[in-house]
Design a protein around this motif. Sequence first.
Motif, PDB file in Angstrom:
ATOM      1  N   ASN A  41       0.898  -1.153   0.000  1.00 17.26           N
ATOM      2  CA  ASN A  41       0.000   0.000   0.000  1.00 17.26           C
ATOM      3  C   ASN A  41       0.934   1.199   0.000  1.00 17.26           C
ATOM      4  O   ASN A  41       1.582   1.488   1.001  1.00 17.26           O
ATOM      5  N   GLY A  42       1.015   1.878  -1.100  1.00 17.02           N
ATOM      6  CA  GLY A  42       1.963   2.972  -1.249  1.00 17.02           C
ATOM      7  C   GLY A  42       1.533   4.283  -0.622  1.00 17.02           C
ATOM      8  O   GLY A  42       2.280   5.261  -0.647  1.00 17.02           O
ATOM      9  N   ARG A  43       0.342   4.306  -0.044  1.00 15.41           N
ATOM     10  CA  ARG A  43      -0.144   5.538   0.576  1.00 15.41           C
ATOM     11  C   ARG A  43       0.753   5.902   1.763  1.00 15.41           C
ATOM     12  O   ARG A  43       1.092   5.062   2.583  1.00 15.41           O
ATOM     13  N   ILE A  44       1.131   7.158   1.831  1.00  9.04           N
ATOM     14  CA  ILE A  44       1.995   7.635   2.910  1.00  9.04           C
ATOM     15  C   ILE A  44       1.257   7.550   4.238  1.00  9.04           C
ATOM     16  O   ILE A  44       0.112   7.980   4.354  1.00  9.04           O
ATOM     17  N   ASN A  45       1.933   6.979   5.222  1.00 12.63           N
ATOM     18  CA  ASN A  45       1.397   6.882   6.578  1.00 12.63           C
ATOM     19  C   ASN A  45       1.697   8.195   7.298  1.00 12.63           C
ATOM     20  O   ASN A  45       2.798   8.408   7.799  1.00 12.63           O
ATOM     21  N   GLN A  46       0.721   9.065   7.356  1.00 10.12           N
ATOM     22  CA  GLN A  46       0.931  10.403   7.901  1.00 10.12           C
ATOM     23  C   GLN A  46       1.298  10.381   9.381  1.00 10.12           C
ATOM     24  O   GLN A  46       1.948  11.302   9.875  1.00 10.12           O
ATOM     25  N   PHE A  49       5.177  10.672  10.201  1.00  9.46           N
ATOM     26  CA  PHE A  49       5.929  11.911   9.984  1.00  9.46           C
ATOM     27  C   PHE A  49       5.528  12.999  10.977  1.00  9.46           C
ATOM     28  O   PHE A  49       4.384  13.056  11.415  1.00  9.46           O
ATOM     29  N   ASP A  50       6.489  13.876  11.266  1.00  7.22           N
ATOM     30  CA  ASP A  50       6.151  15.029  12.109  1.00  7.22           C
ATOM     31  C   ASP A  50       5.558  16.127  11.221  1.00  7.22           C
ATOM     32  O   ASP A  50       5.535  16.023   9.998  1.00  7.22           O
ATOM     33  N   THR A  51       5.091  17.193  11.829  1.00  7.52           N
ATOM     34  CA  THR A  51       4.386  18.263  11.116  1.00  7.52           C
ATOM     35  C   THR A  51       5.245  18.883  10.027  1.00  7.52           C
ATOM     36  O   THR A  51       4.760  19.128   8.912  1.00  7.52           O
ATOM     37  N   ASP A  52       6.513  19.151  10.319  1.00 11.21           N
ATOM     38  CA  ASP A  52       7.403  19.751   9.320  1.00 11.21           C
ATOM     39  C   ASP A  52       7.593  18.834   8.118  1.00 11.21           C
ATOM     40  O   ASP A  52       7.599  19.286   6.971  1.00 11.21           O
ATOM     41  N   GLU A  53       7.757  17.546   8.377  1.00 10.75           N
ATOM     42  CA  GLU A  53       7.942  16.596   7.281  1.00 10.75           C
ATOM     43  C   GLU A  53       6.672  16.502   6.429  1.00 10.75           C
ATOM     44  O   GLU A  53       6.750  16.426   5.205  1.00 10.75           O
ATOM     45  N   LEU A  54       5.524  16.517   7.071  1.00 11.89           N
ATOM     46  CA  LEU A  54       4.259  16.427   6.342  1.00 11.89           C
ATOM     47  C   LEU A  54       4.046  17.606   5.405  1.00 11.89           C
ATOM     48  O   LEU A  54       3.537  17.442   4.299  1.00 11.89           O
ATOM     49  N   THR A  55       4.442  18.788   5.835  1.00 14.78           N
ATOM     50  CA  THR A  55       4.250  19.969   4.993  1.00 14.78           C
ATOM     51  C   THR A  55       5.137  19.922   3.742  1.00 14.78           C
ATOM     52  O   THR A  55       4.817  20.547   2.738  1.00 14.78           O
ATOM     53  N   SER A  56       6.232  19.175   3.807  1.00 11.02           N
ATOM     54  CA  SER A  56       7.119  19.093   2.650  1.00 11.02           C
ATOM     55  C   SER A  56       6.685  18.017   1.650  1.00 11.02           C
ATOM     56  O   SER A  56       7.182  17.973   0.539  1.00 11.02           O
ATOM     57  N   LEU A  57       5.759  17.152   2.045  1.00  2.42           N
ATOM     58  CA  LEU A  57       5.294  16.104   1.138  1.00  2.42           C
ATOM     59  C   LEU A  57       4.307  16.686   0.126  1.00  2.42           C
ATOM     60  O   LEU A  57       3.393  17.407   0.495  1.00  2.42           O
ATOM     61  N   THR A  58       4.507  16.359  -1.135  1.00  5.38           N
ATOM     62  CA  THR A  58       3.632  16.898  -2.190  1.00  5.38           C
ATOM     63  C   THR A  58       2.627  15.874  -2.695  1.00  5.38           C
ATOM     64  O   THR A  58       1.671  16.234  -3.362  1.00  5.38           O
ATOM     65  N   ASP A  59       2.856  14.609  -2.394  1.00 11.77           N
ATOM     66  CA  ASP A  59       1.999  13.546  -2.914  1.00 11.77           C
ATOM     67  C   ASP A  59       1.491  12.665  -1.778  1.00 11.77           C
ATOM     68  O   ASP A  59       2.019  12.691  -0.668  1.00 11.77           O
ATOM     69  N   ASP A  60       0.486  11.871  -2.092  1.00  9.17           N
ATOM     70  CA  ASP A  60      -0.117  10.966  -1.110  1.00  9.17           C
ATOM     71  C   ASP A  60       0.560   9.601  -1.087  1.00  9.17           C
ATOM     72  O   ASP A  60       0.251   8.780  -0.221  1.00  9.17           O
ATOM     73  N   PHE A  61       1.452   9.348  -2.039  1.00  4.85           N
ATOM     74  CA  PHE A  61       2.077   8.044  -2.169  1.00  4.85           C
ATOM     75  C   PHE A  61       3.596   8.158  -2.136  1.00  4.85           C
ATOM     76  O   PHE A  61       4.166   9.208  -2.394  1.00  4.85           O
ATOM     77  N   VAL A  62       4.276   7.029  -1.851  1.00  7.77           N
ATOM     78  CA  VAL A  62       5.734   6.986  -1.799  1.00  7.77           C
ATOM     79  C   VAL A  62       6.298   6.830  -3.209  1.00  7.77           C
ATOM     80  O   VAL A  62       5.636   6.277  -4.096  1.00  7.77           O
ATOM     81  N   TYR A  63       7.509   7.304  -3.395  1.00  5.06           N
ATOM     82  CA  TYR A  63       8.194   7.109  -4.669  1.00  5.06           C
ATOM     83  C   TYR A  63       8.705   5.676  -4.760  1.00  5.06           C
ATOM     84  O   TYR A  63       9.129   5.091  -3.758  1.00  5.06           O
ATOM     85  N   TRP A  64       8.656   5.126  -5.960  1.00  8.57           N
ATOM     86  CA  TRP A  64       9.117   3.767  -6.200  1.00  8.57           C
ATOM     87  C   TRP A  64      10.565   3.605  -5.764  1.00  8.57           C
ATOM     88  O   TRP A  64      10.945   2.577  -5.211  1.00  8.57           O
TER      89      TRP A  64
END
Length: 163
Positions: A41-46, A49-64
């Motif tokens: 399941n490639g969906r990012i487990n929010q 991550f901490d708040t700062d890391e979450l704000t830097s994520l642009t997508d809902d899934f992990v890169y291959w």
Amino acid sequence: MISLKVKDVNNFMHKLLISDTFDNFLLCDGEIAASCIITFNGRINQKFFDTDELTSLTDDFVYWRNIKHIAYEAIKGNKVPSKMKIVFALSKTKYEETISKSGMHITSDEIGGLYIHILYEVGQIEVITGTSLNTFTMDKTLDGYWDKTVTSFFHQHFDCKVL
């Protein structure tokens, strides 16, 4: 939506699992049936991550590129898997460029996803494109552009034919 058949399975697996050919795609989900069945399941487990890391994520899934080593470990050995399914998506960061090149008049928020479905079964690899829009339209310009883009990508890297 188009379907492609990849002719050289060994070359494809090498480029999928070892080289960087698919590294910039997102992994939506996948399944490998080898000695056991492994699902991704490639969906990012929010919650991870901490708040700062979450704000830097642009997508809902992990890169291959960040997960392919696990798939490689599941497959390596003397026997090939009996089945493998992987669904890749284009990063949201590429939507504006894709819309512009396609010529379709929508916003990036109207794209639900641009997908590549890969299925390996019975010694064959089939690739199917897919698009999802968050709005109803009869305009299939984006679908056609995505099909053309994926076909070009696969012809650049693999010996394949359109089914």
